[in-house]
Scaffold this active site. Structure first.
Site, PDB file in Angstrom:
ATOM      1  N   ARG A  53       0.843  -1.208   0.000  1.00 22.27           N
ATOM      2  CA  ARG A  53       0.000   0.000   0.000  1.00 22.27           C
ATOM      3  C   ARG A  53       0.875   1.254   0.000  1.00 22.27           C
ATOM      4  NH1 ARG A  53      -2.058   2.182   4.478  1.00 22.27           N
ATOM      5  NH2 ARG A  53      -2.205   0.220   5.613  1.00 22.27           N
ATOM      6  N   TYR A 111     -15.401  15.701 -17.368  1.00 24.73           N
ATOM      7  CA  TYR A 111     -15.950  14.340 -17.356  1.00 24.73           C
ATOM      8  C   TYR A 111     -17.073  14.310 -16.311  1.00 24.73           C
ATOM      9  CZ  TYR A 111     -16.286   9.521 -15.747  1.00 24.73           C
ATOM     10  OH  TYR A 111     -16.762   8.317 -15.338  1.00 24.73           O
ATOM     11  N   ASP A 185      -6.516  17.487 -16.089  1.00 23.19           N
ATOM     12  CA  ASP A 185      -6.779  16.107 -16.463  1.00 23.19           C
ATOM     13  C   ASP A 185      -6.283  15.960 -17.905  1.00 23.19           C
ATOM     14  OD1 ASP A 185      -7.896  13.740 -17.420  1.00 23.19           O
ATOM     15  OD2 ASP A 185      -9.691  13.919 -16.178  1.00 23.19           O
ATOM     16  N   LYS A 210      -7.534   4.638 -19.725  1.00 17.65           N
ATOM     17  CA  LYS A 210      -7.812   5.012 -21.108  1.00 17.65           C
ATOM     18  C   LYS A 210      -6.591   4.777 -22.012  1.00 17.65           C
ATOM     19  CE  LYS A 210     -11.898   6.261 -19.665  1.00 17.65           C
ATOM     20  NZ  LYS A 210     -11.895   6.337 -18.242  1.00 17.65           N
TER      21      LYS A 210
HETATM   22  N1  PLP Z   1     -11.044  11.725 -16.501  1.00 19.39           N
HETATM   23  C1  PLP Z   1     -11.608  11.542 -17.702  1.00 19.39           C
HETATM   24  C2  PLP Z   1     -11.371  12.556 -18.787  1.00 19.39           C
HETATM   25  C3  PLP Z   1     -12.410  10.429 -17.943  1.00 19.39           C
HETATM   26  O1  PLP Z   1     -12.974  10.271 -19.139  1.00 19.39           O
HETATM   27  C4  PLP Z   1     -12.610   9.492 -16.896  1.00 19.39           C
HETATM   28  C5  PLP Z   1     -13.448   8.290 -17.085  1.00 19.39           C
HETATM   29  O2  PLP Z   1     -14.105   8.126 -18.081  1.00 19.39           O
HETATM   30  C6  PLP Z   1     -12.012   9.734 -15.660  1.00 19.39           C
HETATM   31  C7  PLP Z   1     -11.222  10.855 -15.497  1.00 19.39           C
HETATM   32  C8  PLP Z   1     -12.182   8.782 -14.515  1.00 19.39           C
HETATM   33  O3  PLP Z   1     -11.336   7.691 -14.698  1.00 19.39           O
HETATM   34  P1  PLP Z   1     -11.626   6.208 -14.143  1.00 19.39           P
HETATM   35  O4  PLP Z   1     -12.832   5.698 -14.857  1.00 19.39           O
HETATM   36  O5  PLP Z   1     -10.358   5.473 -14.450  1.00 19.39           O
HETATM   37  O6  PLP Z   1     -11.872   6.325 -12.682  1.00 19.39           O
END
Ligand code: PLP
Length: 394
Positions: A53, A111, A185, A210
């Site tokens: 962890r 998102y 992000d 992704k």
């Molecule tokens: N940021 C973006 C741009 C996303 O599209 C997503 C999920 O679709 C996330 C963050 C969240 O990621 P996770 O699904 O791996 O928790």
């Protein structure tokens, strides 16, 4: 020794073989040589792995490679900490940096899960969320000037699902003037197409689920920061104590994906540009959101800060929500799946899926209309993709 002791005992291969590929360290803890070694490590006099962890060789190697990608061809140093999902990365960053009474300045176009996290969970901790148009530096300047409790400016560019673009350097310049943190992000662009540290950003997060994984085989996330002390003291402590750590297997899947990131991104970008051009000429399509189209309002800024325009696009199908829903069922090659960045093409209807729990007013402000279809363009043959999309929307 009795049989049951032999059975329970840890057994090591006496040959010292060095694996070529980073192994999956499937272990919760690490042996110490002796009690003195343990005391030196727990007393911070020596660095060693102790408990997974806190850190794990597979996870840390993957994180370090992502940090190297985000700082590629710069003389910057950065530390990356992986988490069990992209959401956990955003939550860890906010939880590690901010406290009750602080505020986050952000945008409407995020998102859907991030908007929900901010509005439903983060606000419960006494942190306030302020939303504005972050592409307008004067508005941002006014907010930061008037409210010293705004500690963090959080944004996405290109944003999910409208592909709206923000000039990163302009935004970070305003934030730096007021001595506030910025976090981006960078999931849609990846460090291959966009390196936000070069434009003054303090923290980068990714859903590595992704493009960095690239094959849709696992869930993970990462926070990368240039301030090593903050990363070690605040963000790592938050990760360690909330148990947001990434599993070694999930990190290893990302590690494999990183090796083909440039190859995949080239093809994603070329295919997306081709489809964006074709769809923008189609009579059933009101508009295409793709920053690589010269006609797109974000084209100039995207060109300035991205080396290519990415594999994500969205378009609005003319007609009502029923028409869009009907089209979604017509796709044959493209799959209806709520993720992005895989090698195969994925389609999504945000209004009825990723953004369904976002307040309709916020959704409208974010440009998520009822006819909007998001495409995560894969690496298939572009003609096959075009044929599938055309037969679906016609
Ligand atoms: N940021 C973006 C741009 C996303 O599209 C997503 C999920 O679709 C996330 C963050 C969240 O990621 P996770 O699904 O791996 O928790």
């Amino acid at each position: 020794m009795h049989f049951d002791s032999l059975s329970a005992r840890e057994w090591k291969d006496p040959k010292t073989t060095r694996p070529h590929i980073l192994p999956i360290y499937a272990t919760s803890s690490f042996d110490f040589e002796d009690i003195e070694h343990s005391m030196r490590v727990f007393g911070n006099q020596e660095v060693a792995h102790t408990y997974s962890r806190y850190g794990n060789p597979t996870v840390d190697a993957t994180a370090a490679k992502i940090a190297a990608m985000e700082t590629f061809e710069t003389d910057m140093e950065a530390l990356a900490i992986m988490t069990n999902s992209g959401m956990a990365a955003i939550d860890m960053l906010i939880g590690g940096l901010l406290k009750s009474g602080d505020k986050i300045l952000t945008q409407h176009t995020l998102y859907g899960g991030t908007t929900e996290l901010l509005m439903k969970i983060v606000t419960r901790t006494g942190i306030e969320i302020v939303m504005t148009d972050l592409s307008d530096p004067e508005k941002v300047d006014a907010y930061l000037q008037k409210d010293p409790s705004i500690r963090l400016v959080y944004f996405e560019t290109p944003a999910n699902p409208t592909l709206a673009v923000i000039d990163i350097s302009v935004l970070t310049e305003v934030a730096q003037k007021h001595n506030r943190w910025t976090a981006i992000d960078n999931t849609f662009a990846t460090p291959y197409l966009q390196q936000p540290f070069k434009h003054g950003v303090d923290f980068i997060i990714h859903s590595t689920t992704k493009y960095l994984n690239g094959h849709g085989t696992g869930m993970a996330g990462v926070v990368i920061g240039k301030d090593i002390q903050i990363m070690k003291e605040k963000i790592w402590t938050q990760m360690k104590l909330t148990g947001a750590n990434c599993s070694p297997f999930e990190a290893w899947l990302v590690y494999q994906g990183l090796k083909t990131l440039p190859l995949r991104m080239h093809k994603h970008c070329a295919n997306a540009l081709f489809l964006a051009y074709k769809l923008s000429e189609h009579p059933n399509v009101s508009y295409v959101n793709y920053p690589g189209l010269e006609t797109n309002e974000n084209y100039t800024i995207a060109r300035k800060q991205m080396s290519a325009f990415g594999g994500m696009m969205s378009f609005e199908l003319k007609g009502d929500i029923q028409n869009a829903i009907k089209a979604m069922n017509n796709f044959k090659l493209c799959s209806l799946a709520p993720t992005l960045g895989d090698v195969d093409t994925l389609i999504l209807h945000p209004a009825s899926s990723s953004h369904i729990k976002v307040d309709p007013e916020l959704r409208r402000k974010a440009g998520v209309t009822d006819g909007l279809i998001r495409v995560s363009v894969g690496i298939e043959n572009p003609q096959d993709l075009l044929e599938d999309i055309l037969q679906a929307i016609e």
